[in-house]
Design a protein around this motif. Structure first.
Motif, mmCIF file in Angstrom:
data_model
loop_
_atom_site.group_PDB
_atom_site.id
_atom_site.type_symbol
_atom_site.label_atom_id
_atom_site.label_comp_id
_atom_site.label_asym_id
_atom_site.label_seq_id
_atom_site.Cartn_x
_atom_site.Cartn_y
_atom_site.Cartn_z
ATOM 1 N N ILE A 12 0.921 -0.979 0.056
ATOM 2 C CA ILE A 12 0.355 -0.014 -0.104
ATOM 3 C C ILE A 12 0.628 1.592 0.063
ATOM 4 N N ALA A 13 0.899 2.534 -0.655
ATOM 5 C CA ALA A 13 1.247 3.072 -1.095
ATOM 6 C C ALA A 13 0.848 4.812 -0.727
ATOM 7 N N LYS A 14 -0.418 4.420 -0.403
ATOM 8 C CA LYS A 14 -1.741 5.825 -0.416
ATOM 9 C C LYS A 14 -2.984 4.828 -0.110
ATOM 10 N N ILE A 15 -3.919 5.992 1.163
ATOM 11 C CA ILE A 15 -5.392 5.646 1.194
ATOM 12 C C ILE A 15 -5.724 7.232 1.284
ATOM 13 N N HIS A 16 -6.174 7.028 0.323
ATOM 14 C CA HIS A 16 -6.744 8.257 0.496
ATOM 15 C C HIS A 16 -8.321 7.419 0.921
ATOM 16 N N PRO A 17 -9.004 8.543 2.114
ATOM 17 C CA PRO A 17 -10.026 7.755 3.332
ATOM 18 C C PRO A 17 -11.039 8.717 2.959
ATOM 19 N N ASN A 18 -12.764 8.031 2.769
ATOM 20 C CA ASN A 18 -13.609 8.819 2.547
ATOM 21 C C ASN A 18 -13.579 9.601 1.692
ATOM 22 N N ALA A 19 -13.456 9.432 0.599
ATOM 23 C CA ALA A 19 -13.718 9.762 -0.438
ATOM 24 C C ALA A 19 -15.025 11.437 -0.869
ATOM 25 N N ILE A 20 -15.516 11.409 -0.837
ATOM 26 C CA ILE A 20 -16.637 12.273 -0.854
ATOM 27 C C ILE A 20 -17.507 11.746 -2.057
ATOM 28 N N PRO A 21 -19.147 11.817 -2.160
ATOM 29 C CA PRO A 21 -20.161 10.735 -3.533
ATOM 30 C C PRO A 21 -19.575 11.428 -3.917
ATOM 31 N N LEU A 22 -19.990 12.183 -5.787
ATOM 32 C CA LEU A 22 -20.359 13.202 -6.727
ATOM 33 C C LEU A 22 -19.305 13.526 -6.809
ATOM 34 N N ASP A 23 -17.795 13.868 -6.063
ATOM 35 C CA ASP A 23 -16.723 14.735 -5.836
ATOM 36 C C ASP A 23 -15.582 14.183 -7.139
ATOM 37 N N GLU A 24 -15.773 15.710 -8.137
ATOM 38 C CA GLU A 24 -14.808 14.818 -9.053
ATOM 39 C C GLU A 24 -13.660 15.424 -9.366
ATOM 40 N N SER A 25 -13.020 16.254 -7.925
ATOM 41 C CA SER A 25 -11.653 16.454 -7.864
ATOM 42 C C SER A 25 -11.443 15.333 -8.357
ATOM 43 N N PRO A 26 -9.516 15.236 -8.434
ATOM 44 C CA PRO A 26 -9.252 13.891 -8.269
ATOM 45 C C PRO A 26 -8.412 13.814 -7.413
ATOM 46 N N ILE A 27 -8.465 12.704 -7.140
ATOM 47 C CA ILE A 27 -7.438 12.000 -5.777
ATOM 48 C C ILE A 27 -6.037 11.556 -6.363
ATOM 49 N N HIS A 28 -5.382 12.308 -6.359
ATOM 50 C CA HIS A 28 -3.723 11.409 -6.823
ATOM 51 C C HIS A 28 -3.384 10.515 -5.712
ATOM 52 N N GLY A 29 -2.835 8.877 -6.462
ATOM 53 C CA GLY A 29 -2.773 8.137 -5.488
ATOM 54 C C GLY A 29 -1.294 8.275 -5.592
#
Length: 161
Positions: free
Chosen positions: A103-120
């Motif tokens: 595991i390199a990264k954990i992004h917790p609780n991504a927000i439903p319907l949010d279109e912001s990029p989540i870079h891993g």
């Protein structure tokens, strides 16, 4: 007399079944991801997204997901990965993983319907999406190891079989 013999046969069959089940538990199943860390070990039943169409759809438009379920996104070569939550109705933990299952990264609780990029990050081959908040609840963290048949087999990590 027949009842006793039948009971012994049945007990032997049950014991053999348990032994077989235990040995298969160490093998990788295509629809299961195992995670090992300081917390111990746990399994998630997963759907696999390993082609462009499946990866584009992901977990969109789902109103719920069983607790120990998720989706494993599989990429053929290490690359930079970023996800978003377009049309995704449930909060998710995104677990970004390298080609050996670390595991390199954990992004917790991504927000439903949010279109912001989540870079891993870079040099990633897998992303495991599970229910929002579960990584923290179970103690899953960066550096823990995932096991699935799609990972490179390497004795230094946690190989299948």
């Amino acid at each position: 007399m027949q009842s006793t013999a039948f009971s012994r046969s049945l007990a032997g069959l049950c014991a053999a079944t348990l032994l077989c089940t235990a040995s298969f538990a160490d093998d990788c199943s295509f629809d299961q991801v195992s995670i090992k860390g300081d917390f111990g070990e746990m399994n998630f039943r997963v759907e696999i997204a390993d082609d462009p169409q499946e990866r584009a759809t992901g977990l969109m438009n789902r109103e719920s997901m069983p607790t120990l379920s998720g989706m494993l996104f599989v990429y053929e070569t290490p690359q930079s990965l970023a996800f978003w939550m377009r049309n995704t109705l449930i909060p998710l933990d995104m677990i970004f993983v390298d080609e050996r299952g670390k595991i390199a990264k954990i992004h917790p609780n991504a927000i439903p319907l949010d279109e912001s990029p989540i870079h891993g990050g870079d040099d990633l081959t897998h992303v495991l999406e599970i229910g929002g908040g579960l990584a923290a609840k179970f103690g899953i963290k960066k550096g823990d190891i995932l096991r699935h048949s799609s990972f490179i087999q390497n004795e230094a990590h946690w190989p299948c079989g």
